[in-house]
Design an enzyme around this catalytic site. Structure first.
Site, PDB file in Angstrom:
ATOM      1  N   THR A 113       8.966   2.268   4.574  1.00 32.68           N
ATOM      2  CA  THR A 113       8.752   1.228   3.566  1.00 32.68           C
ATOM      3  C   THR A 113       9.480   1.533   2.270  1.00 32.68           C
ATOM      4  OG1 THR A 113       6.624   0.690   4.508  1.00 32.68           O
ATOM      5  CG2 THR A 113       6.971   0.033   2.243  1.00 32.68           C
ATOM      6  N   THR A 189       5.335   6.060   5.780  1.00 33.44           N
ATOM      7  CA  THR A 189       4.065   6.727   5.501  1.00 33.44           C
ATOM      8  C   THR A 189       3.233   6.997   6.752  1.00 33.44           C
ATOM      9  OG1 THR A 189       3.071   4.580   5.029  1.00 33.44           O
ATOM     10  CG2 THR A 189       3.837   5.880   3.140  1.00 33.44           C
TER      11      THR A 189
END
Lengths: 463, 634
Positions: A113, A189
């Protein structure tokens, strides 16, 4: 090392069937201004790519007001190309000038991301931005460090494997031995905790910090946590007094403080929040507020450029993490043994338990030379297999209790120990040795940061 | 002087924003209400500008970032969840809100799009935690008829309302996120409106259609108008946030006035021969000129360690004091820009310095310092050097624009109908797709289902109410305006109450009570129906209704029967009435013997004074007449 990466788009990405045929006949390209005439309605707009999972009956245009709309194409629809317009293209602003005399930091980009933008193929976000793009988008970095950027991969973290951990470790070690003051690794993540644990073991005797950083909101939105996380990570890499593998992320939902977690003690504990990463069974290492570092745990390995890094980057993938659940079929364990697995980390219940029905299978595994270790699915707390007879029996079978180590860290460590050892006994000894603070002997009252304004080093609001 | 707006080429387009009365918010299931009291959740954020999918950075967005603002958000757990906090991706688009917006689209003869794409409209002033507003075009190319004129409806959009600003202290803005995510429908008309008064009528017509769905919110702040206004040779100016319908025509009038006066300034500057290259933007530190000044503002600034920075505006002498609209001088426009770009408190200029206590000597010294002659103006600002020079840069830029006439910009409406500078006009570059919400197909079947249940158009309904129930046009219109039209029809069918009584009560009586401060909104529909029921059954008289209503709003959970018992408004039986009237006749023998049958009027007055609400006047009159005639005969 080309792993993953994006396909080179075709001329009209996402369009199929009738819609594609009409667009081709009209000679329209992505980014062209087109006119669609249908049921006496005339619609004009710029042709936008379409998600490849969408149907073949609609054309997406961006109207003059900026809105996208989908227009259903029927055999009676007319499509005309008016003229070429600006192509959808991401052009980051030029990177700011590098200032000499600042610490040197390498940013290794792996995807995720923090490095993702809208993907018109799927309509979802996807990793495309290079480390140098990030640098140009977050110009503040030029005040903190002299940055060298390298793209290792461009993939979501769920697609990473232990081979990628090895590649990351080698790249980091390579840059460190060339004398940088710190390394930042941008990472998706989802599995950042695993990678951070892996590099904690693979990079021994570190002279400088290695800081993993991710984002929970993609960089293409104004509210993204990526810039602040990245600034915090580069700040820690360039100036922190410690030389360990860490993770830098938001401490709370506020854009206030970056918290630095140890690579072996950190876990993603929320699907979407900015503060999803938590240090489990320990204190975080440090907090960064307004470019100031506050050390929270004093037992760190200090930064020392003279220290020579030792690279131990091999992992044996023949290790598994098995979560025990009520009624679990013991044959699951047998299957791993038959597949040639050499290590099993059990995520047991409570203090480290499993169903008695599983005991024979566990014994068979150990007899076959498989290392079986126990962690807890409670996440918080340590295993203690002396309290109930179930635990004592598992110990007598030969299951190794792993204290307060996170199950995920235990799996990574198992893979590493197997690759680093010549014998099973060596591997077992390595497994229970405290290599990178993965064990803590003491668990103190659960650490919770005080609220917003009273926190140590909390941001004072300027007036 | 009457202004010929047609001759000026006035063009106005409306953007009407209406909150929908849905159960949840547009992208989550939070309650779509505002909270009062202390917030339970507080968090701090900053927002950065980003590039659109076309690779452009919107200048307005970039500018808001440059200001370096921090935002403090306040929330409570009822009205906000992680979605409003931008800590969780949006859930699916609220289907109830989609249906309401499609219903509105169909009522405005608009064409729903085949596939809806939710977009992100970049807004980084902090009013959206994400830094963008989620919005989608639901339908295009509609039209409504306003007094015989066809007004095109360009877009019907469904979007999330923004957080509400509750304060600003220096670099910190406070917002409450309770309003964030409440579904809004946005109706955009073509720029076909030619007079201020017409703008108001179009807004009124749109409002009526919206309310006829019965699925929109009522009350202050639930409907907001943006106006796009231009005149020939002027510029397109967007005015945001007109909450009061009656203000619309005033806002348009003032904006026309402002643009006309800016054109006058342009002509005067051309006459004086001001060229753009004469605006050099050289700033001078003139703090030393004012060391001993008697001007309080400047003295205080100097004592706080601020510097005074000056810029010469060639050939602008006398123009800064030129009034554009009531209370707004051209100098005020410069000050607005200075405040926005430089975050300064304001500016001072040579047209007004004397009134602030600056001496003639200081003014000449100031002019000398910047090399200004009598035909030039000088603007000064007191602040930190960066802020002061940002402010003066903005002032010079604004003067540069004045040479060309009216600048395109976004302005905010003041409560008196005047406006103030808000920000540069944003472009289409600030839109990019909301990738967390998949596109939504609108099927023919779905539209047919909605088409079959469309509410009656307001004008048709007014005609039908008049012809079916025999009420006059005024009452029918008021019923619709107050949204009591459905309750009215239900009541008349259910209770046999006279339609005119029901209509007059729901409109005029209720309005009068509201003016007295009675909280009509506390009344439930069930209570209202029950009141008419007992009036129709003659348990009490229609004259008692105001008292019953008042009592009910003060006694939550009570029934109208409780009210008439408590207030002693139960009807007196006919038997009892007869004997009561006998008593009155006994008491007033003198009057009767004096006036004979002519006493009936005075007697009615005396009796009804006591029996108001307890007896129907017609019945009292009938019995009284009978009894009186009896007595007079005997």
């Amino acid at each position: 090392m080309p792993i993953g990466g994006s396909k080179v788009g075709e001329r009209l990405p996402g369009y199929r069937g009738l819609a594609l045929k009409m667009l081709l006949e009209a000679g329209a390209d992505i980014g062209d201004l087109i006119r669609i005439v249908k049921d006496n309605v005339v619609l004009e707009g710029i042709l936008i790519p379409r998600s490849e999972y969408s149907d073949d009956k609609h054309v997406v245009i961006k109207s003059r007001s900026g809105y996208n709309i989908g227009v259903e194409i029927t055999p009676a629809t007319r499509v005309e190309r008016i003229r070429a317009e600006m192509k959808p293209l991401f052009a980051p602003p030029p990177p700011p000038e590098q200032r000499a005399g600042l610490p040197k930091v390498t940013i290794l980009s792996t995807g995720g991301t923090i490095a993702s933008r809208v993907d018109y193929r799927t309509g979802a976000v996807r990793p495309v931005i290079s480390a140098s793009d990030l640098y140009s988008i977050v110009p503040e970095l030029s005040d903190i460090a002299l940055i060298d950027a390298e793209i290792l991969f461009s993939i979501f973290s769920e697609d990473l494997t232990p081979k990628h951990w090895s590649a990351m470790a080698r790249a980091a070690a390579d840059h460190i031995s060339r004398g940088v003051d710190g390394v930042v690794i941008t990472h998706g993540t989802d599995t950042m905790g695993y990678s951070a644990a892996a590099l904690s073991f693979a990079l021994q005797n570190l002279p400088v910090p290695v800081v993993f950083v991710g984002a929970q909101r993609s960089e293409d939105r104004p509210s993204s946590d990526a810039p602040m996380n990245l600034i915090g990570a580069v700040y820690a890499a360039s100036r922190a007094p410690f030389a360990e593998v860490t993770v830098a992320m938001h401490e709370t939902p506020s854009d206030e403080a970056i918290i630095i977690h140890r690579g072996t003690k950190v876990r993603k504990c929320h699907t979407s929040r900015r503060d999803a990463f938590k240090t489990v069974n320990s204190k975080p290492l440090a907090r960064i507020v307004n470019n100031k570092i506050f050390i929270l745990a004093n037992n760190y390995q200090p930064r020392d450029l003279e220290r020579k890094i030792i690279l131990r980057s091999e992992f044996d993938e023949r290790a598994a993490l098995i979560k025990f659940y009520p009624g679990m079929n013991p044959k699951i364990i047998d299957w791993y043994v038959s597949e040639g697995y050499r290590g099993i980390v059990l995520e047991g219940t409570g203090l480290g338990h499993a169903r008695r029905e599983c005991f024979p299978a566990i014994r068979r595994a150990i007899d076959a030379g498989v290392i079986v270790a126990m962690t807890s699915q409670c996440i918080w707390g340590r295993v203690n297999m002396n309290v109930y007879s179930n635990g004592r029996d598992l110990l007598s079978i030969g299951v190794i209790p792993l204290g307060d180590m996170l199950a995920e860290t235990a799996l990574v460590k198992m893979m590493w120990c197997l690759a680093q050892s010549k014998s099973i006994d060596d591997a077992k000894n390595l497994l229970i040795a405290n290599i990178a603070n993965e064990f803590s002997d003491r668990t103190v009252e659960h650490f919770e940061p005080p609220k917003f304004s009273r926190r140590e080093g909390a941001l004072e609001i300027e007036n | 002087m009457k202004i010929d707006y047609y001759a000026l080429g006035l063009k106005v387009g409306l953007e009407c924003h209406q909150q929908l009365a849905t159960r949840g918010k547009l992208f989550c299931s939070c309650k779509p209400y505002l909270f009062k009291g202390e917030p339970e959740i507080i968090f701090l954020r900053r927002l950065r500008p980003t590039q659109s999918e076309l690779g452009q950075v919107d200048p307005a967005a970039f500018f808001e970032f440059q200001k370096g603002m921090k935002i403090l958000y306040e929330a409570d757990a009822e009205t906000s969840c992680l979605v409003e906090m931008d800590e969780e991706p949006p859930h699916e688009l609220n289907r109830e809100a989609l249906d309401v917006s499609l219903t509105i689209a169909l009522m405005m003869n608009a064409k729903p799009v085949d596939e809806i794409y939710v977009m992100r409209k970049i807004v980084i002033d902090g009013s959206n935690t994400t830094g963008f507003q989620r919005t989608c075009v639901v339908a295009v190319d509609g039209s409504i008829n306003v007094d015989g004129k066809n007004v095109p409806i360009q877009h019907i959009c469904l979007e999330e309302d923004a957080a509400r600003k509750i304060g600003e202290e220096g670099f910190l803005i406070r917002y409450r996120i309770d309003r964030l995510g409440i579904p809004l429908v946005e109706i955009t008309t073509g720029p076909v409106i030619n007079t201020p008064e017409e703008a108001e009528r179009v807004a009124l017509a749109i409002g009526k259609i919206l309310r006829s769905t019965k699925r929109v919110k009522r009350g202050i702040g639930t409907i907001r108008q943006d106006l796009n206004i231009s005149i020939r040779d002027g510029a397109l100016v967007e005015i945001k946030g007109v909450q009061d319908l009656e203000l619309i025509s005033k806002v348009v009038e003032f904006e026309v006035q402002r643009q006309l006066n800016l054109l006058k300034i342009r002509d005067e500057l051309r006459r004086r021969g001001l060229r753009e290259d004469e605006l050099k933007g050289e700033f001078f530190d003139v703090t030393s000129v004012f060391r001993e000044t008697r001007c309080q503002i400047l003295r205080r600034a100097i004592s706080q360690g601020k510097i005074i920075l000056a810029v010469k505006l060639p050939k602008l002498a006398g123009l800064l004091g030129f009034e554009l609209t009531p209370g707004l001088r051209f100098g005020g426009e410069l000050a607005d820009r200075a405040r926005f770009w430089g975050r300064v408190g304001g500016i001072l200029h040579t047209d007004e310095l004397k009134s602030y206590g600056v001496s003639d000597e200081e003014i000449s010294e100031l002019r000398r310092s910047v090399g200004a002659g009598e035909e030039d103006a000088v603007v000064i600002v007191a602040d930190k050097i960066e802020n002061a020079s940002d402010a003066l840069k903005a002032v010079v830029e604004r003067v540069r624009e004045a040479i060309n006439g009216v600048p395109e910009e976004t302005r905010a409406a003041n409560p008196d109908g005047t406006t103030r500078y808000m920000r540069p006009r944003p472009g289409a570059a600030r839109m990019y797709p909301e990738t967390d919400v998949p596109p939504i197909k609108i099927t023919r079947e779905h539209l047919e289902r909605l088409r079959a249940q469309l509410p009656e158009p307001p004008e048709e309904k007014i005609k039908r109410l008049m012809s079916s129930y025999g009420i006059n046009e005024k009452l029918a219109r008021q019923l619709l305006d107050m949204e009591y039209d459905d309750l009215f029809e239900f009541t008349v069918k259910e209770t046999n109450v006279t339609p005119t009584v029901a209509a007059a009560t729901l409109t005029e009586t209720f309005k009068a009570l509201k003016r007295e401060g009675v909280k009509i909104e506390n009344l439930t529909d069930e209570q209202i129906v029950e009141i008419f029921k007992i009036v129709a059954l003659e348990k009490t008289s229609k004259e008692s209704i105001p008292e019953i209503v008042k009592w009910l709003t003060e006694h939550e959970g009570s029934s109208p029967m409780d009210a008439i018992k408590e207030l002693g408004l139960t009807m007196v039986s006919e038997e009892k009435l007869k004997s009561l009237i006998e008593e009155y006749l006994d008491k007033n023998r003198d009057l009767i013997s004096e006036r004979k049958l002519g006493a009936i009027g005075a007697l009615m007055g005396i009796i009804m004074k006591d029996l108001r609400g307890k007896a129907k006047p017609e019945l009292v009159n009938k019995i009284l007449r009978e009894k009186l005639e009896e007595r007079l005969k005997g």
